[in-house]
Design an enzyme around this catalytic site. Structure first.
Site, mmCIF file in Angstrom:
data_model
loop_
_atom_site.group_PDB
_atom_site.id
_atom_site.type_symbol
_atom_site.label_atom_id
_atom_site.label_comp_id
_atom_site.label_asym_id
_atom_site.label_seq_id
_atom_site.Cartn_x
_atom_site.Cartn_y
_atom_site.Cartn_z
ATOM 1 N N VAL A 194 42.236 46.726 51.979
ATOM 2 C CA VAL A 194 42.943 46.737 50.702
ATOM 3 C C VAL A 194 42.928 48.089 50.018
ATOM 4 O O VAL A 194 43.683 48.310 49.067
ATOM 5 C CB VAL A 194 42.414 45.642 49.742
ATOM 6 N N ASP A 232 41.712 39.848 56.094
ATOM 7 C CA ASP A 232 40.376 40.348 55.783
ATOM 8 C C ASP A 232 40.193 41.674 56.512
ATOM 9 O O ASP A 232 40.893 41.945 57.487
ATOM 10 C CB ASP A 232 39.322 39.331 56.254
ATOM 11 N N SER A 242 31.399 38.650 35.583
ATOM 12 C CA SER A 242 30.774 39.904 35.160
ATOM 13 C C SER A 242 31.765 40.815 34.442
ATOM 14 O O SER A 242 31.368 41.794 33.815
ATOM 15 C CB SER A 242 30.168 40.640 36.357
ATOM 16 N N TYR A 262 29.185 47.199 39.159
ATOM 17 C CA TYR A 262 30.024 46.030 39.388
ATOM 18 C C TYR A 262 30.582 45.533 38.080
ATOM 19 O O TYR A 262 31.712 45.201 37.936
ATOM 20 C CB TYR A 262 29.214 44.948 40.093
#
Length: 183
Positions: free
Chosen positions: A91, A70, A172, A183
């Site tokens: 990331v 993380d 989504s 998003y």
């Protein structure tokens, strides 16, 4: 591999199975043979909390060596014990991917059965109340993070027979959500 938002029905079962159960069963079918070189391994990004953490705990409980990575070091502090390899990853940075994968590979003997690209961010508000910075961060994590992970992990995945890449996405992606245009 797994569709739906919360739960999946398994054909003929008459009861709901969690997405994690369905995913784990499908990954187990990829190779009927005992894994060559030992314990199965999975690296999960964004696993400090939420879906990522639940997925990590599930695989650890089922005997897998689990990479818990993380962006927040404190968020992965819960992952202690021999079944876990915990670390920090951004990331959006290829260098961070390389460092995290090297740490994981050292702990697993260069084995990576599954990479779960789970890290993601979102925000909800009227589009014009957001900012270029928020839009950019969302695209960097949710899009570039997945590409960078797939590219960086390719070598390890290729070396591991029956390996899989799982990219977690929101519903989504299928339908729009009010006040979440980017998003």
């Amino acid at each position: 591999l797994v569709q739906g938002n919360v739960n999946c029905m398994t054909p003929g079962s008459g009861h709901k199975k969690s997405k994690i159960d369905v995913l784990a069963r499908k990954l187990g079918r990829r190779s009927r043979q005992e894994p060559r070189g030992g314990q199965r391994t999975v690296l999960i990004t964004g696993s400090g909390r939420g879906i990522g953490r639940a997925t990590a705990e599930y695989f650890a409980a089922h005997g897998w060596k689990v990479g818990v990575f993380d962006i927040d070091a404190d968020a992965v502090s819960w992952a202690s014990g021999p079944e876990y390899v915990a670390g920090v990853i951004d990331v959006t940075s290829p260098e961070s991917w390389e460092k995290a994968l090297a740490q994981f590979a050292e702990a697993t003997g260069d084995r990576l059965d599954v990479l779960v690209n789970n890290a993601g961010i979102l925000y909800g508000m009227p589009f014009m109340e957001a900012s270029f910075a928020r839009d950019s961060a969302l695209a960097d994590v949710n899009i570039k993070g997945v590409y960078f992970g797939a590219r960086a992990a390719f070598g390890l995945l290729r070396k591991t027979p029956g390996a899989a890449l799982v990219n977690v996405a929101s519903a989504s992606a299928i339908y729009g959500t009010p006040e979440m245009a980017t998003y």
